[in-house]
Enzyme design. Structure first.
Site, PDB file in Angstrom:
ATOM      1  CG  HIS A   1      -3.364  -5.176   3.352  1.00 51.36           C
ATOM      2  ND1 HIS A   1      -2.918  -4.342   2.372  1.00 51.36           N
ATOM      3  CD2 HIS A   1      -3.768  -6.305   2.712  1.00 51.36           C
ATOM      4  CE1 HIS A   1      -3.028  -4.940   1.195  1.00 51.36           C
ATOM      5  NE2 HIS A   1      -3.555  -6.135   1.380  1.00 51.36           N
TER       6      HIS A   1
ATOM      7  CG  ASP B   1      -1.575  -1.373   1.391  1.00 52.24           C
ATOM      8  OD1 ASP B   1      -2.455  -1.689   0.598  1.00 52.24           O
ATOM      9  OD2 ASP B   1      -1.166  -2.140   2.298  1.00 52.24           O
TER      10      ASP B   1
HETATM   11  N1  LIG Z   1      -0.685  -7.883   2.546  1.00 49.88           N
HETATM   12  C1  LIG Z   1      -0.733  -7.639   1.254  1.00 49.88           C
HETATM   13  O1  LIG Z   1      -0.432  -6.524   0.816  1.00 49.88           O
HETATM   14  C2  LIG Z   1      -1.136  -8.688   0.249  1.00 49.88           C
HETATM   15  C3  LIG Z   1      -1.596  -9.912   0.654  1.00 49.88           C
HETATM   16  N2  LIG Z   1      -1.969 -10.861  -0.259  1.00 49.88           N
HETATM   17  C4  LIG Z   1      -2.431 -12.143   0.280  1.00 49.88           C
HETATM   18  O2  LIG Z   1      -1.366 -13.095   0.204  1.00 49.88           O
HETATM   19  C5  LIG Z   1      -1.898 -14.408   0.246  1.00 49.88           C
HETATM   20  C6  LIG Z   1      -1.228 -15.297  -0.784  1.00 49.88           C
HETATM   21  O3  LIG Z   1      -1.511 -14.830  -2.094  1.00 49.88           O
HETATM   22  P1  LIG Z   1      -1.167 -15.713  -3.370  1.00 49.88           P
HETATM   23  O4  LIG Z   1       0.228 -16.233  -3.311  1.00 49.88           O
HETATM   24  O5  LIG Z   1      -1.583 -14.915  -4.530  1.00 49.88           O
HETATM   25  O6  LIG Z   1      -2.187 -16.922  -3.167  1.00 49.88           O
HETATM   26  P2  LIG Z   1      -2.128 -18.384  -3.790  1.00 49.88           P
HETATM   27  O7  LIG Z   1      -3.494 -18.965  -3.559  1.00 49.88           O
HETATM   28  O8  LIG Z   1      -1.549 -18.375  -5.148  1.00 49.88           O
HETATM   29  O9  LIG Z   1      -1.080 -19.136  -2.853  1.00 49.88           O
HETATM   30  C7  LIG Z   1      -1.324 -19.400  -1.504  1.00 49.88           C
HETATM   31  C8  LIG Z   1      -0.618 -20.705  -1.174  1.00 49.88           C
HETATM   32  O10 LIG Z   1      -0.728 -20.918   0.228  1.00 49.88           O
HETATM   33  C9  LIG Z   1      -0.817 -22.308   0.409  1.00 49.88           C
HETATM   34  N3  LIG Z   1      -1.323 -22.607   1.746  1.00 49.88           N
HETATM   35  C10 LIG Z   1      -2.608 -22.659   2.186  1.00 49.88           C
HETATM   36  N4  LIG Z   1      -2.655 -23.028   3.466  1.00 49.88           N
HETATM   37  C11 LIG Z   1      -1.381 -23.214   3.868  1.00 49.88           C
HETATM   38  C12 LIG Z   1      -0.791 -23.629   5.086  1.00 49.88           C
HETATM   39  N5  LIG Z   1      -1.541 -23.935   6.157  1.00 49.88           N
HETATM   40  N6  LIG Z   1       0.544 -23.707   5.151  1.00 49.88           N
HETATM   41  C13 LIG Z   1       1.302 -23.420   4.078  1.00 49.88           C
HETATM   42  N7  LIG Z   1       0.802 -23.051   2.886  1.00 49.88           N
HETATM   43  C14 LIG Z   1      -0.525 -22.941   2.787  1.00 49.88           C
HETATM   44  C15 LIG Z   1      -1.725 -22.775  -0.712  1.00 49.88           C
HETATM   45  O11 LIG Z   1      -1.589 -24.161  -0.947  1.00 49.88           O
HETATM   46  C16 LIG Z   1      -1.215 -21.919  -1.872  1.00 49.88           C
HETATM   47  O12 LIG Z   1      -0.198 -22.588  -2.611  1.00 49.88           O
HETATM   48  C17 LIG Z   1      -3.397 -14.240   0.050  1.00 49.88           C
HETATM   49  O13 LIG Z   1      -4.012 -14.319   1.336  1.00 49.88           O
HETATM   50  C18 LIG Z   1      -3.534 -12.837  -0.492  1.00 49.88           C
HETATM   51  O14 LIG Z   1      -4.795 -12.272  -0.211  1.00 49.88           O
HETATM   52  C19 LIG Z   1      -1.857 -10.660  -1.602  1.00 49.88           C
HETATM   53  C20 LIG Z   1      -1.394  -9.448  -2.058  1.00 49.88           C
HETATM   54  C21 LIG Z   1      -1.032  -8.366  -1.171  1.00 49.88           C
HETATM   55  O1  LIG Z   2      -7.099  -8.603  -1.962  1.00 48.33           O
HETATM   56  C1  LIG Z   2      -6.139  -9.376  -2.197  1.00 48.33           C
HETATM   57  O2  LIG Z   2      -6.175 -10.610  -2.061  1.00 48.33           O
HETATM   58  C2  LIG Z   2      -4.843  -8.780  -2.647  1.00 48.33           C
HETATM   59  C3  LIG Z   2      -4.342  -7.725  -1.754  1.00 48.33           C
HETATM   60  O3  LIG Z   2      -4.404  -7.807  -0.544  1.00 48.33           O
HETATM   61  C4  LIG Z   2      -3.769  -6.554  -2.386  1.00 48.33           C
HETATM   62  O4  LIG Z   2      -3.469  -6.577  -3.582  1.00 48.33           O
HETATM   63  O5  LIG Z   2      -3.597  -5.551  -1.679  1.00 48.33           O
END
Ligand SMILES: NC(=O)C1=CN([C@@H]2O[C@H](COP(=O)(O)OP(=O)(O)OC[C@H]3O[C@@H](n4cnc5c(N)ncnc54)[C@H](O)[C@@H]3O)[C@@H](O)[C@H]2O)C=CC1
Ligand SMILES: O=C([O-])CC(=O)C(=O)O
Length: 331
Positions: A189, A161
């Site tokens: 967030h 952000d």
């Molecule tokens: N804080 C921030 O600014 C942001 C946060 N996010 C969040 O990050 C997270 C991950 O995003 P992506 O990689 O795109 O999702 P994704 O769905 O591609 O990958 C998530 C992975 O976590 C694994 N997983 C699920 N439970 C698990 C566990 N207990 N232990 C280990 N691994 C586990 C899944 O098998 C999957 O491979 C989401 O919650 C998303 O909303 C995404 C973008 C920005």
């Molecule tokens: O909403 C989502 O899963 C992705 C996210 O947190 C972001 O891009 O800031």
């Protein structure tokens, strides 16, 4: 090239899309510096371990000089054993019809045992960054289940952000990104977060005064930053991954190696009551850091009524999330 001992870095959700953008940069030295070897421990759910093996094959094929070793596991106790850095990316996404309480409960099933594993097995200098959403409250769940680890070692990521706010300000003013400093993200967030440019500087000049456009601030800048995640999902059909991985690298890099003099970064850290944000919630603040991993919340910024209302609204959302996870027995 270096005689430093490898630092063990645990990454959860390693087979996911952020994981794919993150691991190669950690291994290249972007996380901890160009002379610091790293040892990776990758945590995934059992069905995803095969995919992780593929990622490990690719890591091998990069022949990164700083990558000492990589190991995959579906056991959090193994993943966090001896870890000095924990990047908690894997989380349960919201699915259709899921209420916020259901989401918090599902994530409690992930972040509670991970907090316990960190408590039992991580290195004494462990630093944890929670990326998986809802990141701030997931971080609180992990921290609350790691009673022997100082609370200030659990952060949540609002650096994406922060970076988004700098990019928008750069576009508006025509100034280079490198000339923009002291931007702040306050709060959660989530769409209630408050990107604040009243203390930001563009080439040393106050950003709000330079922009001098309240309508842009209220109707364009703030909602664009707040809703950027949703806009990316809409455009890409998948959530931000490379930019999220980049922000995670930035957060931990600056936490460990320090912020530049005169600037600060936005980090979601346990509130000590600064700026009237209720103590204990993990909320975003302007923070400075010193090499070695100490951070401080920047003190003494003047907060006007416009900012006050927005900081309070986001903090209130976090207080409500804390009440929900308390009720679920997660903390
Ligand atoms: N804080 C921030 O600014 C942001 C946060 N996010 C969040 O990050 C997270 C991950 O995003 P992506 O990689 O795109 O999702 P994704 O769905 O591609 O990958 C998530 C992975 O976590 C694994 N997983 C699920 N439970 C698990 C566990 N207990 N232990 C280990 N691994 C586990 C899944 O098998 C999957 O491979 C989401 O919650 C998303 O909303 C995404 C973008 C920005
Ligand atoms: O909403 C989502 O899963 C992705 C996210 O947190 C972001 O891009 O800031």
């Amino acid at each position: 090239m270096t005689d430093k001992q490898p630092v063990r870095v645990a990454v959860t959700g390693a087979a996911g899309q952020i994981g794919y953008a993150l691991l190669f940069r950690i291994a290249s030295g972007a996380l901890l510096g160009p002379d610091q070897p790293v040892s990776l421990r990758l945590l995934e759910i059992t069905p995803a371990l095969k995919a992780v093996e593929g990622v490990i094959m690719e890591l091998d094929d990069c022949a990164f000089p700083l990558l000492h070793s990589v190991e995959a596991t579906d056991d959090a106790n193994v993943a966090f054993d001896g870890a000095s850095v924990g990047l908690l990316v894997g989380a349960r996404p919201r699915s259709r019809g899921m209420e916020r309480a259901d989401l918090l409960e599902a994530n409690g099933g992930i972040f509670k045992p991970q907090g316990q594993a960190i408590n039992a097995h991580a290195a004494d200098d462990i630093k944890v960054l929670v990326v998986g959403n809802p990141a701030n409250t997931n971080a609180l769940i992990a921290a609350s289940n790691a009673p022997d680890v100082p609370k200030d070692r659990f952060h949540a990521m609002t650096r994406l952000d922060h970076n988004r706010a700098i990019a928008q300000l750069s576009k508006k003013t025509g100034a280079a990104v490198k000339d923009i400093t002291n931007v702040t993200i306050w709060g959660n967030h989530s769409a209630t977060q408050y990107p604040d440019i009243f203390h930001a500087k563009v080439n040393g000049q106050n950003a709000a005064e330079l922009v001098n456009d309240q309508a842009w601030l209220e109707n364009d800048f703030i909602p664009t930053v707040q809703k950027r995640g949703a806009a990316i999902i809409d455009a890409r059909g998948a959530s931000s991954a490379a930019s999220a991985a980049n922000a995670a690298i930035d957060h931990v890099h600056d936490w460990v190696l320090g912020t530049p003099a005169g600037d600060w970064v936005s980090m979601s850290v346990p509130s000590d009551g600064s700026y009237g944000v209720p103590e204990g919630i993990i909320s975003s603040f302007p923070c400075t850091t010193k090499p070695g991993g100490e951070y401080e919340i920047v003190q003494g910024l003047e907060i006007d009524a416009f900012s006050r209302a927005r900081i309070d609204a986001s903090a209130n959302e976090l207080v409500e999330e804390r009440a929900a996870i308390r009720q679920l027995g997660l903390i």
